[in-house]
Write a protein that holds these residues in place. Structure first.
Motif, short mmCIF file in Angstrom:
data_model
loop_
_atom_site.label_atom_id
_atom_site.label_comp_id
_atom_site.label_asym_id
_atom_site.label_seq_id
_atom_site.Cartn_x
_atom_site.Cartn_y
_atom_site.Cartn_z
N GLU A 126 2.12 74.70 -60.83
CA GLU A 126 1.26 73.54 -61.02
C GLU A 126 1.16 72.74 -59.72
O GLU A 126 2.13 72.67 -58.96
N PRO A 127 0.03 72.13 -59.46
CA PRO A 127 -0.09 71.27 -58.27
C PRO A 127 0.84 70.06 -58.40
O PRO A 127 1.11 69.58 -59.50
N LEU A 128 1.35 69.59 -57.26
CA LEU A 128 2.21 68.41 -57.23
C LEU A 128 1.62 67.40 -56.25
O LEU A 128 1.24 67.75 -55.14
N SER A 129 1.58 66.16 -56.68
CA SER A 129 1.05 65.09 -55.83
C SER A 129 2.18 64.28 -55.23
O SER A 129 3.19 64.01 -55.90
N ILE A 133 11.66 74.89 -60.93
CA ILE A 133 12.27 76.00 -60.20
C ILE A 133 12.57 75.56 -58.77
O ILE A 133 11.73 74.96 -58.09
N ASP A 134 13.77 75.87 -58.33
CA ASP A 134 14.21 75.63 -56.96
C ASP A 134 13.96 76.93 -56.19
O ASP A 134 14.57 77.95 -56.49
N PRO A 154 6.58 75.42 -62.64
CA PRO A 154 5.82 76.62 -62.98
C PRO A 154 4.65 76.32 -63.92
O PRO A 154 4.71 75.39 -64.71
N ARG A 155 3.61 77.10 -63.78
CA ARG A 155 2.45 76.92 -64.66
C ARG A 155 2.86 77.16 -66.11
O ARG A 155 3.53 78.14 -66.43
N THR A 196 9.32 87.85 -59.19
CA THR A 196 9.11 88.83 -60.25
C THR A 196 9.27 88.22 -61.63
O THR A 196 8.43 88.41 -62.52
N GLU A 197 10.34 87.48 -61.84
CA GLU A 197 10.61 86.90 -63.15
C GLU A 197 9.54 85.88 -63.53
O GLU A 197 9.12 85.81 -64.70
N LEU A 198 9.10 85.09 -62.58
CA LEU A 198 8.06 84.09 -62.86
C LEU A 198 6.76 84.77 -63.24
O LEU A 198 6.08 84.36 -64.20
#
Length: 386
Positions: A117-120, A100-101, A287-288, A84-86
């Motif tokens: 965001e995507p992570l590689s 964010i965990d 987070p984006r 919700t907060e995000l």
């Protein structure tokens, strides 16, 4: 539908409104009472995590060493999970956190909704033996928008003095208030509670999520929860420990690391019931719109190294996501307790473990959660009727 005693505290609606205001003003409500804002231009990383014993372990094993090595200050913000907060922050056009965990199931939902965001895997270092990260991490740890750092379990703990004779040994005992009388505490939400309810009927583990996909399965699960008397719902991760410590409940669900801290560091007379434990991946996400997304990636690489994962697991018993780290876990640095025996993935503890199907939750979370909340509202209305 479910008889419950609501816990005191701010509602999600208030939290969301507070976050929206904070996002518009550029300040995080979760930072109140915590570290003061760093001076303009100072290198900082804002991390949203879970608080309590878990946060204390993270500070010691991850945050403080990262600051010493890089000079980047880690500012900690706390929440109780959920998206919700995000969502509110991104909708308002400002993201107050860089990292964010969160649980993998929520991360998959957030990723599908374009909140992360995507992570590689390319940001991750190899193992100490030179094994590529893709081969060192456990299966399912590397996802499009998240990287698993630990495996935790939601378990039931009970007060030993509440059951001086026969003690609970199976998850079905959670629902047996005739042989094991007393108030219970469960996390407010469908996850784990529905699984345990069906397990208590004797439903095989491999059939749980298929049955929960049917109206009959959900009805059976909610009926089991509805039959519990004097049920407390909790949201903050430290609440079940407090309820047990204050003798307000005799059995409570919670995170295995919190209960370990209560047993070892607080000497609370409780035991963990490992039967039916529900294991889940805990992940790092960016987070984006995060202002320091590159620093967040640098932290993920640092925090998921075998050395740092080992250090964290020796402070709080969550299973490392790197195979090389699992082999190194030994004793708690202060108490000397063998931490391997308290990790949920240890063979002695995992014999009757259930792995949370986060793909199922990613697909059905909103529908199941709405059903759960509607059930609570119906019960509240029924209990207030003359």
């Amino acid at each position: 539908m479910v008889r419950a005693e609501r816990q005191a505290g701010a509602s999600w609606r208030n939290t969301a409104c507070g976050l929206l205001l904070a996002a518009l003003t550029g300040m995080s409500p979760l930072a109140a009472g915590e570290e003061t804002a760093a001076a303009q231009g100072e290198a900082t990383l804002d991390v949203l995590t879970w608080g309590g014993a878990y946060e204390r372990a993270q500070r010691r094993a991850l945050f403080e060493p990262f600051t010493r090595e890089t000079g980047i200050e880690v500012r900690v913000h706390r929440y109780n999970g959920g998206l919700t907060e995000l969502r509110e922050a991104i909708d308002a056009g400002r993201t107050p956190w860089d990292l964010i965990d969160m649980s993998r199931s929520e991360a998959k939902t957030a990723c599908a909704d374009n909140l992360l965001e995507p992570l590689s895997a390319d940001i991750l270092s190899p193992s100490p033996q030179g094994r590529p990260a893709q081969r060192d991490f456990i299966t399912g740890a590397l996802n499009r928008c998240s990287i698993t750092h630990s495996v935790f379990a939601t378990v039931v703990a009970y007060r030993r003095d509440a059951f001086p004779g026969q003690r609970p040994t199976e998850i079905s005992d959670l629902f047996d208030q005739q042989n094991f009388p007393g108030p219970r505490a469960l996390q407010r939400g469908p996850a784990v509670n529905l699984e345990w309810a069906l397990l208590s009927y004797g439903v095989p583990e491999e059939e749980i999520y298929r049955l929960l996909s049917t109206r009959r399965g959900l009805s059976l699960a909610f009926k089991r929860l509805d039959d519990l008397d004097n049920l407390h719902w909790w949201e903050a991760g430290d609440t079940p420990v407090k309820l047990l410590a204050e003798d307000k409940v005799v059995m409570a669900s919670g995170f295995n690391g919190r209960f370990f801290d209560a047993m070892v560091n607080q000497d609370l007379p409780i035991e963990i019931l490992w039967d039916g434990q529900v294991q889940e991946h805990e992940v790092w996400t960016v987070p984006r719109g995060a202002e320091q997304s590159q620093q967040a990636r640098e932290f993920i690489d640092f925090a998921t190294s075998a050395e740092r994962q080992t250090a964290l697991a020796e402070l709080i018993p969550y299973g490392p996501s790197r195979r090389s780290a699992t082999l190194q876990v030994a004793n708690h640095p202060d108490t000397g307790v063998d931490m391997r025996l308290h990790i949920p993935t240890h063979p002695l503890n995992a014999e009757h473990a259930l792995t949370k199907d986060d793909e199922w939750y990613a697909r059905s979370h909103e529908r199941i959660n709405d059903y759960f909340e509607d059930a609570l509202l119906e019960e509240d209305s029924a209990s207030q009727s003359p």
